[in-house]
Design a protein around this motif. Sequence first.
Motif, PDB file in Angstrom:
ATOM      1  N   ARG A   1      67.788  85.160  32.016  1.00  0.00           N
ATOM      2  CA  ARG A   1      67.403  86.389  32.116  1.00  0.00           C
ATOM      3  C   ARG A   1      65.889  86.617  32.442  1.00  0.00           C
ATOM      4  NH1 ARG A   1      69.903  88.479  28.047  1.00  0.00           N
ATOM      5  NH2 ARG A   1      68.101  89.140  26.945  1.00  0.00           N
ATOM      6  N   LEU A   2      65.085  86.013  31.568  1.00  0.00           N
ATOM      7  CA  LEU A   2      63.666  86.356  31.236  1.00  0.00           C
ATOM      8  C   LEU A   2      62.776  85.347  32.267  1.00  0.00           C
ATOM      9  CD1 LEU A   2      63.595  86.457  27.520  1.00  0.00           C
ATOM     10  CD2 LEU A   2      63.437  88.354  28.944  1.00  0.00           C
ATOM     11  N   ARG A   3      63.334  84.604  33.022  1.00  0.00           N
ATOM     12  CA  ARG A   3      62.682  83.322  33.579  1.00  0.00           C
ATOM     13  C   ARG A   3      61.465  83.982  34.657  1.00  0.00           C
ATOM     14  NH1 ARG A   3      63.414  77.773  35.206  1.00  0.00           N
ATOM     15  NH2 ARG A   3      65.552  77.807  34.640  1.00  0.00           N
ATOM     16  N   LEU A   4      61.718  85.211  35.278  1.00  0.00           N
ATOM     17  CA  LEU A   4      60.626  85.601  36.400  1.00  0.00           C
ATOM     18  C   LEU A   4      59.867  86.312  35.588  1.00  0.00           C
ATOM     19  CD1 LEU A   4      63.015  86.920  39.062  1.00  0.00           C
ATOM     20  CD2 LEU A   4      61.667  84.852  39.047  1.00  0.00           C
ATOM     21  N   SER A   5      60.067  86.958  34.489  1.00  0.00           N
ATOM     22  CA  SER A   5      58.846  87.564  33.788  1.00  0.00           C
ATOM     23  C   SER A   5      58.073  86.613  33.043  1.00  0.00           C
ATOM     24  CB  SER A   5      59.496  88.754  32.879  1.00  0.00           C
ATOM     25  OG  SER A   5      60.186  88.251  31.672  1.00  0.00           O
ATOM     26  N   LEU A   6      58.794  85.649  32.539  1.00  0.00           N
ATOM     27  CA  LEU A   6      58.073  84.476  31.938  1.00  0.00           C
ATOM     28  C   LEU A   6      56.976  83.664  32.964  1.00  0.00           C
ATOM     29  CD1 LEU A   6      60.710  83.158  29.560  1.00  0.00           C
ATOM     30  CD2 LEU A   6      58.529  84.358  28.440  1.00  0.00           C
ATOM     31  N   LEU A   7      57.577  83.566  33.941  1.00  0.00           N
ATOM     32  CA  LEU A   7      56.565  82.840  35.152  1.00  0.00           C
ATOM     33  C   LEU A   7      55.413  83.681  35.297  1.00  0.00           C
ATOM     34  CD1 LEU A   7      59.351  81.619  37.430  1.00  0.00           C
ATOM     35  CD2 LEU A   7      57.622  79.982  36.225  1.00  0.00           C
TER      36      LEU A   7
ATOM     37  N   ALA B   1      58.907  78.317  26.156  1.00  0.00           N
ATOM     38  CA  ALA B   1      59.708  79.096  25.413  1.00  0.00           C
ATOM     39  C   ALA B   1      60.576  78.551  24.201  1.00  0.00           C
ATOM     40  CB  ALA B   1      60.354  79.974  26.351  1.00  0.00           C
ATOM     41  N   LEU B   2      60.372  79.209  23.186  1.00  0.00           N
ATOM     42  CA  LEU B   2      61.255  79.095  22.123  1.00  0.00           C
ATOM     43  C   LEU B   2      62.266  80.210  22.153  1.00  0.00           C
ATOM     44  CD1 LEU B   2      62.200  77.560  19.546  1.00  0.00           C
ATOM     45  CD2 LEU B   2      60.301  78.751  18.203  1.00  0.00           C
ATOM     46  N   VAL B   3      63.458  79.933  22.062  1.00  0.00           N
ATOM     47  CA  VAL B   3      64.627  80.957  22.102  1.00  0.00           C
ATOM     48  C   VAL B   3      65.609  80.654  21.056  1.00  0.00           C
ATOM     49  CG1 VAL B   3      66.152  82.127  23.683  1.00  0.00           C
ATOM     50  CG2 VAL B   3      64.316  81.265  24.589  1.00  0.00           C
TER      51      VAL B   3
ATOM     52  N   LEU C   1      63.724  85.900  22.401  1.00  0.00           N
ATOM     53  CA  LEU C   1      62.714  85.104  22.626  1.00  0.00           C
ATOM     54  C   LEU C   1      61.572  84.893  21.469  1.00  0.00           C
ATOM     55  CD1 LEU C   1      60.828  83.504  24.623  1.00  0.00           C
ATOM     56  CD2 LEU C   1      59.656  85.667  25.636  1.00  0.00           C
ATOM     57  N   VAL C   2      61.485  84.027  20.892  1.00  0.00           N
ATOM     58  CA  VAL C   2      60.937  83.873  19.480  1.00  0.00           C
ATOM     59  C   VAL C   2      59.275  83.943  19.921  1.00  0.00           C
ATOM     60  CG1 VAL C   2      60.419  82.531  17.556  1.00  0.00           C
ATOM     61  CG2 VAL C   2      62.732  82.494  18.555  1.00  0.00           C
ATOM     62  N   ASP C   3      58.744  83.089  20.808  1.00  0.00           N
ATOM     63  CA  ASP C   3      57.306  82.848  21.116  1.00  0.00           C
ATOM     64  C   ASP C   3      57.158  82.084  22.199  1.00  0.00           C
ATOM     65  OD1 ASP C   3      54.363  83.265  20.745  1.00  0.00           O
ATOM     66  OD2 ASP C   3      54.625  82.778  18.901  1.00  0.00           O
ATOM     67  N   ILE C   4      56.003  81.917  22.984  1.00  0.00           N
ATOM     68  CA  ILE C   4      55.803  81.036  23.805  1.00  0.00           C
ATOM     69  C   ILE C   4      54.738  80.120  23.091  1.00  0.00           C
ATOM     70  CG2 ILE C   4      54.569  80.958  26.139  1.00  0.00           C
ATOM     71  CD1 ILE C   4      55.575  83.857  26.529  1.00  0.00           C
ATOM     72  N   PHE C   5      54.560  78.682  23.560  1.00  0.00           N
ATOM     73  CA  PHE C   5      53.632  77.834  23.285  1.00  0.00           C
ATOM     74  C   PHE C   5      53.056  77.150  24.282  1.00  0.00           C
ATOM     75  CE2 PHE C   5      56.760  78.806  20.054  1.00  0.00           C
ATOM     76  CZ  PHE C   5      55.980  78.946  18.831  1.00  0.00           C
ATOM     77  N   GLY C   6      51.717  76.590  24.018  1.00  0.00           N
ATOM     78  CA  GLY C   6      51.277  75.700  25.101  1.00  0.00           C
ATOM     79  C   GLY C   6      51.685  74.461  25.218  1.00  0.00           C
TER      80      GLY C   6
ATOM     81  N   VAL D   1      59.123  76.888  34.234  1.00  0.00           N
ATOM     82  CA  VAL D   1      58.750  76.701  35.459  1.00  0.00           C
ATOM     83  C   VAL D   1      59.909  77.519  36.409  1.00  0.00           C
ATOM     84  CG1 VAL D   1      57.864  74.316  35.076  1.00  0.00           C
ATOM     85  CG2 VAL D   1      60.436  74.856  35.361  1.00  0.00           C
ATOM     86  N   GLU D   2      59.654  77.312  37.947  1.00  0.00           N
ATOM     87  CA  GLU D   2      60.554  78.020  38.631  1.00  0.00           C
ATOM     88  C   GLU D   2      61.742  77.350  38.687  1.00  0.00           C
ATOM     89  OE1 GLU D   2      59.136  79.331  42.472  1.00  0.00           O
ATOM     90  OE2 GLU D   2      57.141  79.094  41.959  1.00  0.00           O
ATOM     91  N   ALA D   3      61.770  76.202  38.902  1.00  0.00           N
ATOM     92  CA  ALA D   3      63.291  75.539  38.843  1.00  0.00           C
ATOM     93  C   ALA D   3      63.268  74.316  38.146  1.00  0.00           C
ATOM     94  CB  ALA D   3      63.662  74.955  40.205  1.00  0.00           C
TER      95      ALA D   3
END
Length: 83
Positions: free
Chosen positions: A18-24, A32-34, A39-44, A68-70
């Motif tokens: 559900r969040l993939r496009l906004s995360l991209l 992403a950590l879910v 969505l807990v946080d985003i990491f490098g 990633v896109e796919a």
Amino acid sequence: MTTSGTIELQTELEVFERLRLSLLDRAAGKYALVKGSDLVDIFGNEVEAIREGYRRFGNEAFLVKHIVEADVPLNFTSFNLGM
């Protein structure tokens, strides 16, 4: 799989999709950590995300996904055939 027949991380996978496009748009290539419906946080990198997942949730299931896109399917061969 759980005893009820549902996929264990189904909720987390649905949240990520559900969040993939906004995360991209804001974090392509990161991780992403879910947990549950959050969505807990985003990491490098993947290691940081997994480490934080274990720190916060211990031995409970959580999802770390590459943004990633796919998704590229990964196939693994097991040499342990149970013989």
